[in-house]
Design a protein around this motif. Structure first.
Motif, PDB file in Angstrom:
ATOM      1  N   VAL A 104       0.843  -1.201   0.000  1.00  0.00           N
ATOM      2  CA  VAL A 104       0.000   0.000   0.000  1.00  0.00           C
ATOM      3  C   VAL A 104       0.876   1.248   0.000  1.00  0.00           C
ATOM      4  CG1 VAL A 104      -1.719   1.306   1.310  1.00  0.00           C
ATOM      5  CG2 VAL A 104      -1.960  -1.177   1.056  1.00  0.00           C
ATOM      6  N   LYS A 105       1.985   1.170   0.750  1.00  0.00           N
ATOM      7  CA  LYS A 105       2.904   2.311   0.763  1.00  0.00           C
ATOM      8  C   LYS A 105       3.482   2.538  -0.628  1.00  0.00           C
ATOM      9  CE  LYS A 105       6.236   2.924   4.074  1.00  0.00           C
ATOM     10  NZ  LYS A 105       6.933   2.358   5.254  1.00  0.00           N
ATOM     11  N   ALA A 106       3.898   1.442  -1.253  1.00  0.00           N
ATOM     12  CA  ALA A 106       4.504   1.549  -2.582  1.00  0.00           C
ATOM     13  C   ALA A 106       3.498   2.039  -3.616  1.00  0.00           C
ATOM     14  CB  ALA A 106       5.059   0.188  -3.007  1.00  0.00           C
ATOM     15  N   SER A 107       2.229   1.721  -3.401  1.00  0.00           N
ATOM     16  CA  SER A 107       1.207   2.101  -4.377  1.00  0.00           C
ATOM     17  C   SER A 107       0.995   3.605  -4.425  1.00  0.00           C
ATOM     18  CB  SER A 107      -0.126   1.431  -4.032  1.00  0.00           C
ATOM     19  OG  SER A 107      -0.728   2.110  -2.938  1.00  0.00           O
ATOM     20  N   GLY A 108       1.324   4.294  -3.320  1.00  0.00           N
ATOM     21  CA  GLY A 108       1.110   5.731  -3.277  1.00  0.00           C
ATOM     22  C   GLY A 108      -0.346   6.118  -3.067  1.00  0.00           C
ATOM     23  N   LEU A 109      -1.195   5.140  -2.749  1.00  0.00           N
ATOM     24  CA  LEU A 109      -2.621   5.415  -2.530  1.00  0.00           C
ATOM     25  C   LEU A 109      -2.812   6.531  -1.502  1.00  0.00           C
ATOM     26  CD1 LEU A 109      -5.702   4.648  -2.679  1.00  0.00           C
ATOM     27  CD2 LEU A 109      -5.230   2.979  -0.864  1.00  0.00           C
ATOM     28  N   THR A 110      -3.643   7.489  -1.864  1.00  0.00           N
ATOM     29  CA  THR A 110      -3.971   8.557  -0.917  1.00  0.00           C
ATOM     30  C   THR A 110      -5.431   8.432  -0.528  1.00  0.00           C
ATOM     31  OG1 THR A 110      -4.463  10.042  -2.744  1.00  0.00           O
ATOM     32  CG2 THR A 110      -2.263  10.193  -1.779  1.00  0.00           C
ATOM     33  N   GLY A 111      -5.751   8.875   0.681  1.00  0.00           N
ATOM     34  CA  GLY A 111      -7.103   8.737   1.219  1.00  0.00           C
ATOM     35  C   GLY A 111      -8.134   9.449   0.368  1.00  0.00           C
ATOM     36  N   ARG A 112      -9.282   8.817   0.228  1.00  0.00           N
ATOM     37  CA  ARG A 112     -10.329   9.402  -0.605  1.00  0.00           C
ATOM     38  C   ARG A 112     -11.433  10.035   0.237  1.00  0.00           C
ATOM     39  NH1 ARG A 112      -8.715   7.436  -5.734  1.00  0.00           N
ATOM     40  NH2 ARG A 112      -6.490   7.545  -5.355  1.00  0.00           N
ATOM     41  N   GLY A 113     -11.148  10.250   1.534  1.00  0.00           N
ATOM     42  CA  GLY A 113     -12.147  10.858   2.414  1.00  0.00           C
ATOM     43  C   GLY A 113     -12.140  12.376   2.339  1.00  0.00           C
ATOM     44  N   GLY A 114     -11.156  12.939   1.641  1.00  0.00           N
ATOM     45  CA  GLY A 114     -11.150  14.387   1.480  1.00  0.00           C
ATOM     46  C   GLY A 114      -9.828  15.048   1.823  1.00  0.00           C
ATOM     47  N   ALA A 115      -9.059  14.406   2.705  1.00  0.00           N
ATOM     48  CA  ALA A 115      -7.809  15.046   3.110  1.00  0.00           C
ATOM     49  C   ALA A 115      -6.621  14.580   2.272  1.00  0.00           C
ATOM     50  CB  ALA A 115      -7.544  14.786   4.592  1.00  0.00           C
ATOM     51  N   GLY A 116      -6.767  13.455   1.575  1.00  0.00           N
ATOM     52  CA  GLY A 116      -5.713  13.009   0.675  1.00  0.00           C
ATOM     53  C   GLY A 116      -4.439  12.583   1.360  1.00  0.00           C
ATOM     54  N   PHE A 117      -4.537  12.056   2.567  1.00  0.00           N
ATOM     55  CA  PHE A 117      -3.325  11.633   3.278  1.00  0.00           C
ATOM     56  C   PHE A 117      -2.886  10.262   2.770  1.00  0.00           C
ATOM     57  CE2 PHE A 117      -0.719  10.084   6.731  1.00  0.00           C
ATOM     58  CZ  PHE A 117       0.003  11.225   7.064  1.00  0.00           C
ATOM     59  N   PRO A 118      -1.577  10.054   2.547  1.00  0.00           N
ATOM     60  CA  PRO A 118      -1.103   8.760   2.039  1.00  0.00           C
ATOM     61  C   PRO A 118      -1.471   7.611   2.988  1.00  0.00           C
ATOM     62  CG  PRO A 118       0.636  10.404   1.930  1.00  0.00           C
ATOM     63  CD  PRO A 118      -0.497  11.024   2.681  1.00  0.00           C
ATOM     64  N   THR A 119      -2.207   6.650   2.451  1.00  0.00           N
ATOM     65  CA  THR A 119      -2.773   5.588   3.283  1.00  0.00           C
ATOM     66  C   THR A 119      -1.698   4.706   3.917  1.00  0.00           C
ATOM     67  OG1 THR A 119      -4.657   5.617   1.823  1.00  0.00           O
ATOM     68  CG2 THR A 119      -4.465   3.709   3.267  1.00  0.00           C
ATOM     69  N   GLY A 120      -0.715   4.318   3.122  1.00  0.00           N
ATOM     70  CA  GLY A 120       0.329   3.434   3.633  1.00  0.00           C
ATOM     71  C   GLY A 120       1.063   4.059   4.804  1.00  0.00           C
ATOM     72  N   ILE A 121       1.330   5.348   4.695  1.00  0.00           N
ATOM     73  CA  ILE A 121       2.037   6.031   5.789  1.00  0.00           C
ATOM     74  C   ILE A 121       1.160   6.066   7.026  1.00  0.00           C
ATOM     75  CG2 ILE A 121       3.000   8.259   6.516  1.00  0.00           C
ATOM     76  CD1 ILE A 121       4.022   8.612   3.682  1.00  0.00           C
ATOM     77  N   LYS A 122      -0.138   6.328   6.840  1.00  0.00           N
ATOM     78  CA  LYS A 122      -1.064   6.335   7.985  1.00  0.00           C
ATOM     79  C   LYS A 122      -1.010   4.980   8.697  1.00  0.00           C
ATOM     80  CE  LYS A 122      -5.288   8.327   7.808  1.00  0.00           C
ATOM     81  NZ  LYS A 122      -6.738   8.454   7.523  1.00  0.00           N
ATOM     82  N   TRP A 123      -0.958   3.901   7.893  1.00  0.00           N
ATOM     83  CA  TRP A 123      -0.953   2.574   8.518  1.00  0.00           C
ATOM     84  C   TRP A 123       0.290   2.338   9.365  1.00  0.00           C
ATOM     85  CZ3 TRP A 123      -3.103  -1.550   4.530  1.00  0.00           C
ATOM     86  CH2 TRP A 123      -4.428  -1.188   4.201  1.00  0.00           C
ATOM     87  N   THR A 124       1.401   2.937   8.970  1.00  0.00           N
ATOM     88  CA  THR A 124       2.631   2.712   9.750  1.00  0.00           C
ATOM     89  C   THR A 124       2.592   3.417  11.102  1.00  0.00           C
ATOM     90  OG1 THR A 124       3.751   4.593   8.742  1.00  0.00           O
ATOM     91  CG2 THR A 124       4.067   2.460   7.684  1.00  0.00           C
ATOM     92  N   PHE A 125       1.597   4.308  11.299  1.00  0.00           N
ATOM     93  CA  PHE A 125       1.482   4.960  12.610  1.00  0.00           C
ATOM     94  C   PHE A 125       0.958   4.009  13.679  1.00  0.00           C
ATOM     95  CE2 PHE A 125       0.552   9.220  10.275  1.00  0.00           C
ATOM     96  CZ  PHE A 125       1.893   9.344   9.983  1.00  0.00           C
ATOM     97  N   MET A 126       0.387   2.872  13.241  1.00  0.00           N
ATOM     98  CA  MET A 126      -0.149   1.932  14.229  1.00  0.00           C
ATOM     99  C   MET A 126       1.000   1.358  15.063  1.00  0.00           C
ATOM    100  SD  MET A 126      -3.475   1.592  14.285  1.00  0.00           S
ATOM    101  CE  MET A 126      -4.210  -0.017  14.572  1.00  0.00           C
ATOM    102  N   PRO A 127       0.858   1.345  16.383  1.00  0.00           N
ATOM    103  CA  PRO A 127       1.921   0.790  17.227  1.00  0.00           C
ATOM    104  C   PRO A 127       1.977  -0.729  17.092  1.00  0.00           C
ATOM    105  CG  PRO A 127       0.004   1.335  18.566  1.00  0.00           C
ATOM    106  CD  PRO A 127      -0.311   1.793  17.174  1.00  0.00           C
ATOM    107  N   GLU A 128       3.042  -1.310  17.598  1.00  0.00           N
ATOM    108  CA  GLU A 128       3.136  -2.769  17.645  1.00  0.00           C
ATOM    109  C   GLU A 128       1.977  -3.315  18.473  1.00  0.00           C
ATOM    110  OE1 GLU A 128       5.365  -5.040  16.294  1.00  0.00           O
ATOM    111  OE2 GLU A 128       5.827  -3.279  15.067  1.00  0.00           O
ATOM    112  N   PRO A 129       1.461  -4.496  18.092  1.00  0.00           N
ATOM    113  CA  PRO A 129       0.351  -5.059  18.870  1.00  0.00           C
ATOM    114  C   PRO A 129       0.728  -5.223  20.342  1.00  0.00           C
ATOM    115  CG  PRO A 129       0.659  -6.307  16.855  1.00  0.00           C
ATOM    116  CD  PRO A 129       1.805  -5.347  16.941  1.00  0.00           C
ATOM    117  N   ASP A 130      -0.206  -4.862  21.232  1.00  0.00           N
ATOM    118  CA  ASP A 130      -0.009  -5.128  22.653  1.00  0.00           C
ATOM    119  C   ASP A 130      -1.288  -5.796  23.149  1.00  0.00           C
ATOM    120  OD1 ASP A 130      -1.822  -3.040  22.717  1.00  0.00           O
ATOM    121  OD2 ASP A 130      -0.326  -1.532  23.248  1.00  0.00           O
ATOM    122  N   ASP A 131      -1.581  -5.677  24.437  1.00  0.00           N
ATOM    123  CA  ASP A 131      -2.755  -6.401  24.923  1.00  0.00           C
ATOM    124  C   ASP A 131      -4.061  -5.665  24.671  1.00  0.00           C
ATOM    125  OD1 ASP A 131      -2.167  -4.428  26.662  1.00  0.00           O
ATOM    126  OD2 ASP A 131      -2.038  -5.691  28.459  1.00  0.00           O
TER     127      ASP A 131
END
Ligand SMILES: Cc1cc2nc3c(=O)[nH]c(=O)nc-3n(C[C@H](O)[C@H](O)[C@H](O)COP(=O)(O)O)c2cc1C
Ligand code: SF4
Ligand code: SF4
Ligand code: FES
Lengths: 453, 579
Positions: free
Chosen positions: A61-88
């Motif tokens: 998804v990062k490589a695809s360059g897909l940007t959000g279609r909700g209106g703000a156009g934020f790169p989706t792949g980069i947004k996904w990398t903001f998720m922290p490592e899984p915890d409990d």
């Protein structure tokens, strides 16, 4: 690069483009038809192939360059990398199908004609981000689509694509439909989360961002419904190939929701980067009343209108529209012809924001209402010349971080741009005002005087 | 230690802190409305904007970039920040309206917005005079308004519940009230309804805002939107004096202000004390103010046979003393009081000892199940702990009741209580017993049997000490005047009131509504002297308390100075060990 004397646009040879999001297949919304056309294969591949780790989906998804279609156009792949490592803590996706931006009606088409593509995208995103539950927050007025989607989701559950141990892979994830109650603000991602939690739809201030503390305080990613429908396409073609579709700064297919004074309004799928003139004349068959065009609002009411004389050579991507101080927003353009009274237009837009502000921040609550009142009085021929500058000043007092969410920025954008770009129309209405005082007052910066004049 | 610089002054700080609260702690005023230290931060009023910068760091080395003079170069966030949400970080540099025109202007702009739909009915608003919106508008607001339209009209008098009435037009939507019911009282009774300028708090349809703490929302509302159904339109803030004290409704000893006009208590509001009631006060603590004004005695009286005759203080002291002198000490019952101060109870113990009677006992007033584990307690008296520490034990109600009935006592000496209404005995049981009664209100059911009736000053008229259920000693001050001259009361009143320098024409010299009563610490020595024992405290309760705290371990350290406005925690003592 010229082809047939026509300048090559980022959308390339769009006339021979083959639709991917909404392909022309009869009854594609039915699960069996979707399956016949390769449906859920991408999910199966990702789940079954040991080589495909969750991180690989994110990388694609990062490589695809897909940007959000909700209106703000934020790169989706980069947004996904903001998720922290899984915890409990549990982890969530919020699928934003609240689609309420005026002029925007393309998520609806995805849900109607290709719901399983969206569901498959949600599951792929869920796999990538170790998600436990995805909440699909659907605009309350979309009753028929909610019923429709519910049925299709049920079938996906029955077929084992959603729920416990999906396709025997050990991956478990739920998808829950949640109906909104008719508030535009609940499309703002933090407000959506509050609403999901059963609270009043008041946006939260950031930080913390949803990835740190989202739905029920857990790591959350919010994506637009259409955005997620792109994910299976990316997994299928690979990020690289996808990134070559359309405009380089925001690649991929796009759903253009055309409305306003065009002959054939509707939702059209083409690559991003479509020339505006092609959209109007070739795709939509030209201006509805064969009148000249006055303004082009590229992607929802909060994107700044562009004057007709400036649209030549512009294409539907942020790099291009940025040159004239606008942006793609939701990719749903509104075309206005010369008969349009820009003051009335703006008054109607301002009314929407006045009505829809959640009302928690002082500048947004009071400012949107004040803006509408001034615009109403100008529209009714009672404006004062100084009202024009007052409008612009109020805009400055409302945006730029003075509020919790971006609603105020969205409310102010069209006012500032319309007043600046069509100032003559506002002045003309004020000039003819029945208030003799105001016609004498020049429209300089000093012209806004106290109420006690 | 990490540092933060505000308007050019550098401060050290510790731990995690929000910028707004930090500034307020340092005495740096920043305008704000929605922030309340006891509740979550909504950042919705947008009034507390400041400019925030951080030392610039070199991208590669991560080192702070310094200018020619070696000072760190500061990179400011392009957007103004709501200081209530900003976490302090080491090296942070902040500009408030004092040093930044941009901030100053932004704060003014925000107030202009806040006032556009505000009705500006300050001339009839209860909040006027101590209204954060009014005060901050004068300080930071625009000169006039550019808003030339009809303001929105919203409901002006909504009875949210029995005790709180909403004027929705005045509401600035800070959500303090809804957050209070969500987060503090947890009744979840209020929410905001509607959107945009039509927003206002309301209950769910058919629900009523009857939270036992509902009136706290009136205190924290930064405007006059939430008003007390009871106090609404009764008095302007500047007509009243407020006296810091404590409530006596129960054993919490919640800190409060008594608001007085013309020697009448008109309302009771909470006073912050983080060790006791924090910022809050239950509704039942507030609505008792009428007992200080109504049914107060006209003066002392004496009963001969069955005729009550109005008397004067000299006569009633003499009567009480002669009753003490003529009774068999073993047939005298002294009743102390969990309503009375430590000082008064202490003097009573001394008197009992001088007479040779048994040590006083007190009547507990406990309603099991009435408490809520928060500020409302089962015990409905303020000083049971004080009595216990003085060695005054609860009476054995059954035993003593039957003794009274059996005429085993010649004399009952009752300090500020009402054994008849408490059910210890009936009025008829007292037919053949003499009673000396220190009492507050004419509704006292023992009064009809009092041989000598002495009107006693109430908590709002006296000086003294109470010990709450947690062993915290707190002192009270007079909030209103009584008849007669008492130097101690005058001094206490004079030094803690803002209206200290008044003229005889001001309200606190008003003779109206002064009650003809006296504090028990003034009455008891007079009676003791007439009885023939030496009891003299020329310096009044302060001297008494000094003696108590220096002679009794259970009160050690509870001097008036130490108690101040917030009280002192006393050492724990085992029940009964105090004597
Ligand atoms: C006032 C406001 C309304 C919004 N409404 C919507 C909406 O209806 N649908 C949507 O997808 N995004 C909406 N957004 C954008 C979301 O906040 C969020 O950015 C988006 O859902 C993220 O998805 P994306 O990255 O896939 O675009 C709105 C934003 C604001 C400020
Ligand atoms: S900016 Fe407007 S919509 Fe957003 S939180 Fe503030 S008041 Fe609500
Ligand atoms: S009523 Fe008062 S406390 Fe409640 S939201 Fe309005 S201004 Fe704030
Ligand atoms: S105090 Fe209200 S926004 Fe900070």
């Amino acid at each position: 690069m010229d082809t047939n004397g026509m300048p090559q646009s980022p959308a390339g040879d769009w006339r021979s483009y083959e639709r991917m999001l909404l392909p022309p297949i009869q009854d594609l919304h039915e699960l069996n038809v979707y399956e016949e056309h390769g449906g859920y294969d991408r999910l199966r591949r990702v789940l079954e192939d040991d080589e495909f780790a969750p991180g690989d989906v994110t990388d694609a998804v990062k490589a695809s360059g897909l940007t959000g279609r909700g209106g703000a156009g934020f790169p989706t792949g980069i947004k996904w990398t903001f998720m922290p490592e899984p915890d409990d803590r549990p982890r969530f996706i919020g699928v934003n199908a609240d689609e309420s931006e005026p002029g925007t009606f393309k998520d609806r088409q995805v849900m109607e004609y290709n719901p399983h593509l969206m569901l498959e995208g949600i599951l792929l995103a869920g796999y990538a981000l170790h998600i436990d539950t995805a909440y699909v927050y659907i605009r309350g007025e979309y009753t028929d689509w909610i019923v429709h989607l519910k049925k299709q989701l049920q079938k996906a559950y029955e077929a084992g694509y959603v729920g416990e141990d999906i396709m025997g892979s050990g991956f478990t994830m739920d998808i829950v439909l949640h109906k909104g109650a008719g508030a535009y603000i609940c499309g703002e991602e933090t407000s959506l989360m509050e609403s999901l939690e059963g609270k009043r739809g008041y946006p939260r201030y950031k930080p913390p961002f949803p990835a740190q503390s989202g739905i029920f305080g857990s790591p959350t990613t919010i994506n637009n419904a259409e955005t997620l429908a792109h994910v299976p396409l990316i997994v299928e073609q690979g990020g690289e190939a996808y990134s070559n579709i359309g405009a380089g700064d925001m690649p991929g297919p796009a759903l253009y929701g055309m409305s306003g004074h065009v002959k054939k309004p509707g939702v059209y799928e083409f690559p991003t980067g479509m020339p505006l003139t092609d959209l109007i004349h070739d795709v939509c068959g030209g201006m509805a009343r064969d009148k000249a065009m006055k303004a082009f609002v590229p992607g929802g009411s909060s994107t700044p209108p562009i004057r007709a004389e400036n649209i030549d050579g512009l294409t539907m991507n942020d790099e291009s529209l940025g040159e004239v101080g606008s942006r793609t927003g939701t990719f749903c353009p509104l075309v206005l012809d010369e008969e349009t009274d820009m003051v009335s237009f703006l008054r109607r837009v301002a009314h929407f924001y006045q009505d829809e502000t959640c009302g928690q921040c002082t500048p947004c609550r009071e400012g949107t209402s004040w803006l509408e009142k001034i615009l109403a009085r100008i529209d009714e021929g009672e404006g004062r010349m100084r009202d024009i500058d007052l409008l612009l000043e109020l805009c400055d007092n409302m945006d730029g971080g003075r509020t919790i969410c971006a609603f105020a920025d969205g409310a102010v954008g069209p006012v500032r741009a319309t007043v600046k770009r069509f100032r003559d129309e506002f002045a003309a209405k004020c000039q003819a005002s029945v208030h003799p005082v105001s016609t004498d007052v020049s429209a300089g910066a000093e012209s806004a005087v106290a109420a006690t004049e | 230690m990490p540092i933060v610089t505000v308007d050019g002054t550098t401060y050290e700080y510790e731990g995690e802190q929000k910028l707004l609260q930090f500034c307020l702690n340092q005495g740096i005023e920043l305008p704000h409305f929605c922030y309340h230290p006891a509740m979550s931060i909504p950042a919705n009023c947008r009034q507390c904007l400041v400019k925030v910068g951080m030392p610039k760091e070199d991208r590669e080395s991560g080192e702070v970039v310094r200018d020619d003079e070696g000072e760190p170069e500061i990179q400011y966030f392009p957007q103004l920040q709501a200081s209530c949400t900003v976490d302090l970080r080491d090296g942070m540099v902040v500009k408030t309206h004092r040093t930044s025109e941009e901030v100053d202007q932004a704060q003014t702009d925000n107030l202009e917005f806040l006032l556009t739909n505000h009705p500006l009915d300050c001339p009839i608003c209860d909040q006027a005079g101590h209204c954060p919106l009014q005060i901050q508008s004068y300080k930071y607001g625009p000169e006039g308004s550019r808003f030339e339209f009809r303001k929105v009209h919203k409901p002006k008098r909504v009875k949210l519940g029995p005790r709180v009435t909403l004027d929705a037009e005045r509401c600035i939507n800070c959500t303090r009230c809804t957050r209070f019911t969500d987060e503090v009282s947890e009744s979840n009774q209020l929410t905001i309804a509607n959107r945009g300028v039509k927003n206002h708090p309301i209950t769910a349809p058919g629900e009523t805002f009857d939270d036992p703490y509902s009136m706290n929302t009136i205190d924290i509302c930064p405007v006059g939107a939430l008003t007390s159904a009871d106090f609404r339109f009764k008095a302007r803030i500047w007509e009243m004096s407020s006296t810091p004290s404590i409530t006596t409704t129960n054993a919490t000893g919640a800190n409060c202000h008594y608001w007085v006009r013309d020697n009448q208590v008109l309302r009771i509001t909470p006073r912050q004390n983080m060790d006791v009631n924090e910022y809050w006060l239950p509704d039942e603590d507030r609505l008792v103010y009428n007992k200080f004004n109504d049914n107060r005695p006209p003066g002392p009286h004496i009963r001969r046979d069955d005729a009550r005759t109005q008397s004067n203080w000299e006569q009633v002291y003499a009567r009480a003393a002669s009753l003490l002198g003529s009774a068999d000490p073993e047939r005298i019952l002294f009743l102390g009081s969990a309503y009375a101060t430590v000082e008064d109870n202490y003097l009573l113990t001394q008197l009992a000892e001088a007479v040779g009677a048994d040590a006083p006992r007190y009547l507990p007033h406990v309603e099991p199940g009435a408490g809520d584990d928060w500020l409302i307690t089962d015990d409905k008296t303020p000083n049971a702990a004080g009595c216990e520490r003085l060695g005054i034990r609860p009476v054995d109600e059954e035993l003593v009741g039957s003794q009274i009935k059996g005429d085993e006592y010649d004399l009952l000496y009752v300090l500020e209580d009402d054994p008849v209404s408490a059910g210890l005995c009936t009025a008829d049981d007292l037919a053949d017993t003499d009673v000396v009664l220190h009492y507050y209100n004419t509704t006292n059911e023992t009064l009809s049997r009092a041989t000598a009736a002495l009107p006693a000053a109430m908590v709002v008229e006296t000086v003294g000490t109470y010990v709450n259920q947690d062993g915290r000693a707190q002192r009270v001050r007079p909030a209103k005047e009584i008849q007669g001259v008492n130097r101690t009361l005058m001094m206490e009143m004079g030094t803690n009131r803002e209206d200290e320098h008044g003229t005889p024409f001001d309200r606190w010299h008003n003779d109206e509504n002064r009650i003809n009563c006296k504090p028990s610490w003034e009455m008891l020595p007079k009676i003791a002297q007439r009885y023939g024992t030496d009891m003299d405290y020329p310096k009044g309760p302060e001297q008494i308390m000094d003696e108590v705290q220096s002679t009794m371990a259970a009160f050690e350290g509870a001097t008036y100075d130490a108690m101040g406005l917030k009280g002192v925690p006393l050492e724990d003592v085992e029940a009964g060990e105090a004597v």
